[in-house]
Structure formats: C-alpha cells, structure tokens
Design a protein around this motif. Structure first.
Motif, PDB file in Angstrom:
ATOM      1  N   SER A 272      10.322   0.781  -9.265  1.00  0.00           N
ATOM      2  CA  SER A 272       9.759   0.388  -7.967  1.00  0.00           C
ATOM      3  C   SER A 272       8.377  -0.247  -8.134  1.00  0.00           C
ATOM      4  N   HIS A 273       7.582   0.288  -9.048  1.00  0.00           N
ATOM      5  CA  HIS A 273       6.261  -0.288  -9.297  1.00  0.00           C
ATOM      6  C   HIS A 273       6.377  -1.632 -10.026  1.00  0.00           C
ATOM      7  N   GLU A 274       7.307  -1.727 -10.972  1.00  0.00           N
ATOM      8  CA  GLU A 274       7.502  -3.000 -11.675  1.00  0.00           C
ATOM      9  C   GLU A 274       7.836  -4.111 -10.689  1.00  0.00           C
TER      10      GLU A 274
ATOM     11  N   ALA B  57       0.831  -1.205   0.000  1.00  0.00           N
ATOM     12  CA  ALA B  57       0.000   0.000   0.000  1.00  0.00           C
ATOM     13  C   ALA B  57       0.864   1.254   0.000  1.00  0.00           C
ATOM     14  N   ASP B  58       1.978   1.196   0.729  1.00  0.00           N
ATOM     15  CA  ASP B  58       2.885   2.345   0.785  1.00  0.00           C
ATOM     16  C   ASP B  58       3.696   2.504  -0.497  1.00  0.00           C
ATOM     17  N   LEU B  59       4.020   1.385  -1.139  1.00  0.00           N
ATOM     18  CA  LEU B  59       4.894   1.426  -2.314  1.00  0.00           C
ATOM     19  C   LEU B  59       4.163   1.693  -3.617  1.00  0.00           C
ATOM     20  N   LEU B  60       2.894   1.336  -3.680  1.00  0.00           N
ATOM     21  CA  LEU B  60       2.168   1.411  -4.949  1.00  0.00           C
ATOM     22  C   LEU B  60       1.186   2.565  -4.995  1.00  0.00           C
ATOM     23  N   ASP B  61       1.396   3.439  -5.937  1.00  0.00           N
ATOM     24  CA  ASP B  61       0.400   4.454  -6.257  1.00  0.00           C
ATOM     25  C   ASP B  61      -0.613   3.762  -7.160  1.00  0.00           C
TER      26      ASP B  61
ATOM     27  N   SER C 251       6.143  -8.966  -8.204  1.00  0.00           N
ATOM     28  CA  SER C 251       6.093  -9.878  -7.059  1.00  0.00           C
ATOM     29  C   SER C 251       4.668 -10.396  -6.838  1.00  0.00           C
ATOM     30  N   ALA C 252       3.697  -9.513  -6.910  1.00  0.00           N
ATOM     31  CA  ALA C 252       2.301  -9.917  -6.725  1.00  0.00           C
ATOM     32  C   ALA C 252       1.819 -10.811  -7.869  1.00  0.00           C
TER      33      ALA C 252
END
Length: 144
Positions: free
Chosen positions: A108-110, A77-81, A115-116
């Motif tokens: 960072s989003h990639e 939640a903190d890492l993904l806009d 991972s998900a």
C-alpha cells in the motif's frame, strides 16, 4: 512467472491517472497470479526512488518528500504512515530494514509513494513507457 502485458498496462493506467482504465484492467487481473504484479510494483517503486533520491540524499529530504506527499491529498495523509514511508524510501538508498513491515503495508505504501514519485517526474507517454520497461525487466527477474 513473468510480468504480463495486462499487469504493465494496469500499473501504467494507474500512474497516468486513468482510473477508469485502471479499474477495467484491475478486474482482468483478478484471475491472474499476483506475484508478477507485486514484483512490478516493487520494481517500479525501487526504480522511482533511485531516480529521485541519490544514495547520499540526506534523511531530511526524504522526510520533506513524505510530508509534502501527505499534504497533497487527503487520501495520501490517510494512507501513508510517515515513519513507514520514510523507512521504505531509506531502505532503497541506505541499509534501512523493512523486515518489520507486513506485506500489505509495504504494498500500500509502495503504490501511494510510487504515484507521487511519478507525478513529480511529470513523464510524458514515452517517458512513462520507458520507466515501466525498466521496471518490467527488473520485475521479471524478481518474479522468476
């Protein structure tokens, strides 16, 4: 510069959830050129998105995936806009542009989305190796 075995092993450790091995291998990468590893991450992200979302996937499914990913862990939640995440996935399956995003945001989003996506696939060792072989082939073309 082609992707190295250490770069593949580093991403593999991360995707397999072996954070101790990922940390050890990441330290080895510190002195290597970054282009191959960045190309590997990008290629793996694109491959994972294409596996998960066919080109005719409705935008609502992408939104649901991003929302679900952000609720799985506080770090996500903190890492993904959410808007950036949706934009990046849609860039793979539609004509959405990511030219307005800086490189740090993209990477960072990639990594987090990749991972998900891989966690959702529940790949065994052979499946993860096959996935990374495809990503490496594409990354070698990108990095050269």
């Amino acid at each position: 510069m082609p992707v190295t075995d250490t770069q593949v092993a580093t991403l593999r450790a991360f995707l397999a959830g072996d954070m101790a091995e990922h940390k050890r291998l990441s330290a080895e990468l510190a002195n290597e050129p970054k282009a191959g590893y960045m190309a590997l991450i990008a290629a793996a992200f694109w491959e994972a998105v294409e596996r998960r979302f066919p080109t005719e996937t409705p935008r609502s499914e992408v939104i649901d995936f991003v929302s679900n990913t952000r609720t799985r862990a506080l770090e996500a939640a903190d890492l993904l806009d959410p808007k950036v995440s949706e934009q990046m996935i849609l860039a793979v399956i539609t004509d959405e542009s990511i030219s307005d995003l800086d490189n740090e945001t993209v990477v960072s989003h990639e990594v987090t989305l990749l991972s998900a996506l891989i966690a959702d696939e529940q790949l065994d060792d052979a499946g993860l190796d096959a996935f990374l072989n495809v990503a490496r082939t594409v990354a070698d073309q990108i990095a050269n």
